[in-house]
Write a protein that holds these residues in place. Structure first.
Motif, PDB file in Angstrom:
ATOM      1  N   GLU A 193       0.944  -0.861  -0.015  1.00  0.00           N
ATOM      2  CA  GLU A 193      -0.149  -0.069  -0.117  1.00  0.00           C
ATOM      3  C   GLU A 193       0.647   1.351  -0.063  1.00  0.00           C
ATOM      4  O   GLU A 193       0.484   2.299  -0.638  1.00  0.00           O
ATOM      5  N   ASP A 194       2.012   1.226   0.813  1.00  0.00           N
ATOM      6  CA  ASP A 194       2.726   2.345   0.884  1.00  0.00           C
ATOM      7  C   ASP A 194       3.950   2.252  -0.163  1.00  0.00           C
ATOM      8  O   ASP A 194       5.003   3.230   0.009  1.00  0.00           O
ATOM      9  N   ALA A 195       3.939   1.662  -1.358  1.00  0.00           N
ATOM     10  CA  ALA A 195       4.934   1.409  -2.225  1.00  0.00           C
ATOM     11  C   ALA A 195       4.744   2.402  -3.394  1.00  0.00           C
ATOM     12  O   ALA A 195       3.559   2.644  -3.519  1.00  0.00           O
ATOM     13  N   VAL A 196       5.720   2.913  -3.938  1.00  0.00           N
ATOM     14  CA  VAL A 196       5.708   3.901  -4.918  1.00  0.00           C
ATOM     15  C   VAL A 196       5.747   3.155  -6.403  1.00  0.00           C
ATOM     16  O   VAL A 196       6.607   2.346  -6.359  1.00  0.00           O
ATOM     17  N   LEU A 197       4.687   3.231  -7.228  1.00  0.00           N
ATOM     18  CA  LEU A 197       4.528   2.436  -8.396  1.00  0.00           C
ATOM     19  C   LEU A 197       5.799   3.230  -9.643  1.00  0.00           C
ATOM     20  O   LEU A 197       5.527   4.412  -9.780  1.00  0.00           O
ATOM     21  N   VAL A 198       6.681   2.499 -10.071  1.00  0.00           N
ATOM     22  CA  VAL A 198       7.485   3.089 -11.134  1.00  0.00           C
ATOM     23  C   VAL A 198       7.207   2.217 -12.268  1.00  0.00           C
ATOM     24  O   VAL A 198       7.822   0.880 -12.292  1.00  0.00           O
ATOM     25  N   ASP A 199       6.772   2.698 -13.431  1.00  0.00           N
ATOM     26  CA  ASP A 199       6.779   1.695 -14.580  1.00  0.00           C
ATOM     27  C   ASP A 199       7.971   2.306 -15.506  1.00  0.00           C
ATOM     28  O   ASP A 199       7.834   3.142 -15.799  1.00  0.00           O
ATOM     29  N   THR A 200       8.690   1.168 -15.956  1.00  0.00           N
ATOM     30  CA  THR A 200       9.817   1.534 -16.707  1.00  0.00           C
ATOM     31  C   THR A 200       9.547   1.269 -18.244  1.00  0.00           C
ATOM     32  O   THR A 200      10.704   1.147 -19.083  1.00  0.00           O
ATOM     33  N   SER A 201       8.461   0.916 -18.675  1.00  0.00           N
ATOM     34  CA  SER A 201       8.216   0.672 -20.188  1.00  0.00           C
ATOM     35  C   SER A 201       8.871   1.469 -21.056  1.00  0.00           C
ATOM     36  O   SER A 201       9.342   1.192 -22.008  1.00  0.00           O
ATOM     37  N   GLU A 202       8.709   2.866 -20.679  1.00  0.00           N
ATOM     38  CA  GLU A 202       8.989   3.893 -21.675  1.00  0.00           C
ATOM     39  C   GLU A 202      10.314   4.341 -21.313  1.00  0.00           C
ATOM     40  O   GLU A 202      10.720   5.597 -21.718  1.00  0.00           O
ATOM     41  N   LEU A 203      11.056   3.836 -20.197  1.00  0.00           N
ATOM     42  CA  LEU A 203      12.079   4.413 -19.815  1.00  0.00           C
ATOM     43  C   LEU A 203      13.645   3.753 -20.179  1.00  0.00           C
ATOM     44  O   LEU A 203      13.376   2.464 -20.220  1.00  0.00           O
ATOM     45  N   THR A 204      14.473   4.430 -20.417  1.00  0.00           N
ATOM     46  CA  THR A 204      15.750   3.623 -20.642  1.00  0.00           C
ATOM     47  C   THR A 204      16.421   3.308 -19.568  1.00  0.00           C
ATOM     48  O   THR A 204      15.768   3.723 -18.402  1.00  0.00           O
ATOM     49  N   LEU A 205      17.299   2.478 -19.357  1.00  0.00           N
ATOM     50  CA  LEU A 205      17.917   1.860 -18.009  1.00  0.00           C
ATOM     51  C   LEU A 205      18.583   3.029 -17.532  1.00  0.00           C
ATOM     52  O   LEU A 205      18.233   2.950 -16.241  1.00  0.00           O
ATOM     53  N   GLU A 206      19.105   3.948 -17.863  1.00  0.00           N
ATOM     54  CA  GLU A 206      19.648   5.121 -17.287  1.00  0.00           C
ATOM     55  C   GLU A 206      18.434   5.911 -16.697  1.00  0.00           C
ATOM     56  O   GLU A 206      18.669   6.224 -15.517  1.00  0.00           O
ATOM     57  N   GLU A 207      17.629   6.144 -17.259  1.00  0.00           N
ATOM     58  CA  GLU A 207      16.494   7.093 -16.818  1.00  0.00           C
ATOM     59  C   GLU A 207      15.842   6.292 -15.602  1.00  0.00           C
ATOM     60  O   GLU A 207      15.434   6.833 -14.656  1.00  0.00           O
ATOM     61  N   SER A 208      15.809   4.908 -15.693  1.00  0.00           N
ATOM     62  CA  SER A 208      15.217   3.989 -14.526  1.00  0.00           C
ATOM     63  C   SER A 208      16.115   4.085 -13.320  1.00  0.00           C
ATOM     64  O   SER A 208      15.450   4.424 -12.356  1.00  0.00           O
ATOM     65  N   VAL A 209      17.260   4.226 -13.625  1.00  0.00           N
ATOM     66  CA  VAL A 209      18.212   4.307 -12.480  1.00  0.00           C
ATOM     67  C   VAL A 209      18.062   5.663 -11.924  1.00  0.00           C
ATOM     68  O   VAL A 209      18.033   5.874 -10.564  1.00  0.00           O
ATOM     69  N   GLN A 210      18.024   6.533 -12.719  1.00  0.00           N
ATOM     70  CA  GLN A 210      18.006   8.126 -12.123  1.00  0.00           C
ATOM     71  C   GLN A 210      16.811   8.293 -11.179  1.00  0.00           C
ATOM     72  O   GLN A 210      16.506   8.699 -10.382  1.00  0.00           O
ATOM     73  N   THR A 211      15.556   7.685 -11.902  1.00  0.00           N
ATOM     74  CA  THR A 211      14.206   7.822 -11.300  1.00  0.00           C
ATOM     75  C   THR A 211      14.277   7.179 -10.046  1.00  0.00           C
ATOM     76  O   THR A 211      13.851   7.746  -8.924  1.00  0.00           O
ATOM     77  N   LEU A 212      14.833   5.976  -9.947  1.00  0.00           N
ATOM     78  CA  LEU A 212      14.988   5.447  -8.650  1.00  0.00           C
ATOM     79  C   LEU A 212      15.704   5.862  -7.608  1.00  0.00           C
ATOM     80  O   LEU A 212      15.391   5.975  -6.423  1.00  0.00           O
ATOM     81  N   THR A 213      16.954   6.385  -7.989  1.00  0.00           N
ATOM     82  CA  THR A 213      17.941   6.877  -6.671  1.00  0.00           C
ATOM     83  C   THR A 213      17.105   8.292  -6.405  1.00  0.00           C
ATOM     84  O   THR A 213      17.405   8.657  -5.320  1.00  0.00           O
ATOM     85  N   GLY A 214      16.774   9.202  -7.370  1.00  0.00           N
ATOM     86  CA  GLY A 214      16.217  10.228  -6.880  1.00  0.00           C
ATOM     87  C   GLY A 214      14.915  10.010  -5.791  1.00  0.00           C
ATOM     88  O   GLY A 214      14.886  10.604  -4.924  1.00  0.00           O
ATOM     89  N   LEU A 215      14.121   8.933  -6.215  1.00  0.00           N
ATOM     90  CA  LEU A 215      13.034   8.549  -5.376  1.00  0.00           C
ATOM     91  C   LEU A 215      13.480   8.104  -4.176  1.00  0.00           C
ATOM     92  O   LEU A 215      12.852   8.605  -2.788  1.00  0.00           O
ATOM     93  N   ILE A 216      14.474   7.407  -3.964  1.00  0.00           N
ATOM     94  CA  ILE A 216      14.950   6.960  -2.606  1.00  0.00           C
ATOM     95  C   ILE A 216      15.704   8.317  -2.012  1.00  0.00           C
ATOM     96  O   ILE A 216      15.325   8.218  -0.500  1.00  0.00           O
ATOM     97  N   ARG A 217      16.471   8.959  -2.422  1.00  0.00           N
ATOM     98  CA  ARG A 217      17.117   9.932  -1.862  1.00  0.00           C
ATOM     99  C   ARG A 217      16.265  10.717  -1.202  1.00  0.00           C
ATOM    100  O   ARG A 217      16.047  11.376  -0.125  1.00  0.00           O
TER     101      ARG A 217
END
Ligand code: DC
Length: 223
Positions: A193-217
């Motif tokens: 319930e408290d998880a953030v949804l990230v859909d990587t279908s339209e993202l490159t690997l680099e964009e996915s990593v950036q999205t994730l680290t940004g979110l975590i930080r």
């Protein structure tokens, strides 16, 4: 200790993205799928009939699984032998999916996963990390992508390893594993319930990593 839980279906890029995010954060990356794969491999080696749940449960007494880290890379030891590469075959993927639906297998691996997070800052990826294993994780992410995109990525990965595969077979495999993982009675794959949804279908690997680290930080700054 800080725990980042990353769950999601097979082939969403979880391991690659989580590994890169862990490296950037200076956390240990724990791939829990490798544990289920080791049990699957053991059952394959013992030529178990996968319809016989009790035969799989009976094997657990003979199994010793351990995670070690070599230069920051997780290696999985099955009865003392490094099986990190062997567990990646399609046959073992399917075996892992079957054994992971057995409650006794899940509880067999539970403490090991808990222990890793007790003693280390971790980015842990799996199916039930945010829901069952680390329900108190400071950050929870549900990482997904469409089955078609995931199948394409998996094909590319296998082709790069020199394996010949058909897209249709890989897609069917992914759909079957999705079905198994989301429909099992115990600890099914689902978004916490408290998880953030990230859909990587339209993202490159680099964009996915950036999205994730940004979110975590940004989540950790709020802690
Ligand atoms: O992430 P993976 O494809 O390596 O996982 C292999 C299998 O193990 C997959 O079918 C789902 C299962 N699994 C699980 O049930 N719970 C986890 N925490 C991790 C993996």
């Amino acid at each position: 200790m800080i725990s980042v839980a990353i769950d999601g279906p097979a082939g969403a890029g979880k391991s690659t993205i989580a590994r890169a995010a862990a490296a950037q954060l200076g956390f240990i990356y724990v791939d829990t799928g490798a544990l289920y794969r080791s049990i699957g491999l053991f059952a394959v080696q013992k030529k178990i009939d996968f319809a016989q749940k009790n035969d799989i449960i009976a094997l657990l007494g003979q199994i010793d699984v351990e995670l070690t880290f070599v230069d920051g890379e997780q290696r999985v030891l099955l009865c003392g032998e490094d099986v990190s590469d062997e567990i990646r075959s399609p046959e073992v993927s399917m075996a892992a999916s079957v054994v992971s639906a057995i409650p006794e297998v899940r509880s067999f691996l539970f403490d090991l996963q808990k222990d890793m997070a007790k003693h280390n800052n971790v980015v842990m990826d799996g199916r039930d990390i945010g829901t069952v294993v680390l329900p108190k994780a400071q950050v929870k992410i549900f990482l997904t992508a469409s089955p078609e995109v995931r199948a394409k990525r998996r094909c590319l990965e296998l082709e790069q390893k020199g394996e010949r595969v058909s897209y249709e077979d890989v897609l069917a495999d992914i759909r079957q594993r999705d079905y198994n993982d989301t429909h099992r009675e115990i600890a099914p794959l689902k978004q916490a319930e408290d998880a953030v949804l990230v859909d990587t279908s339209e993202l490159t690997l680099e964009e996915s990593v950036q999205t994730l680290t940004g979110l975590i930080r940004s989540r950790l700054e709020r802690e």
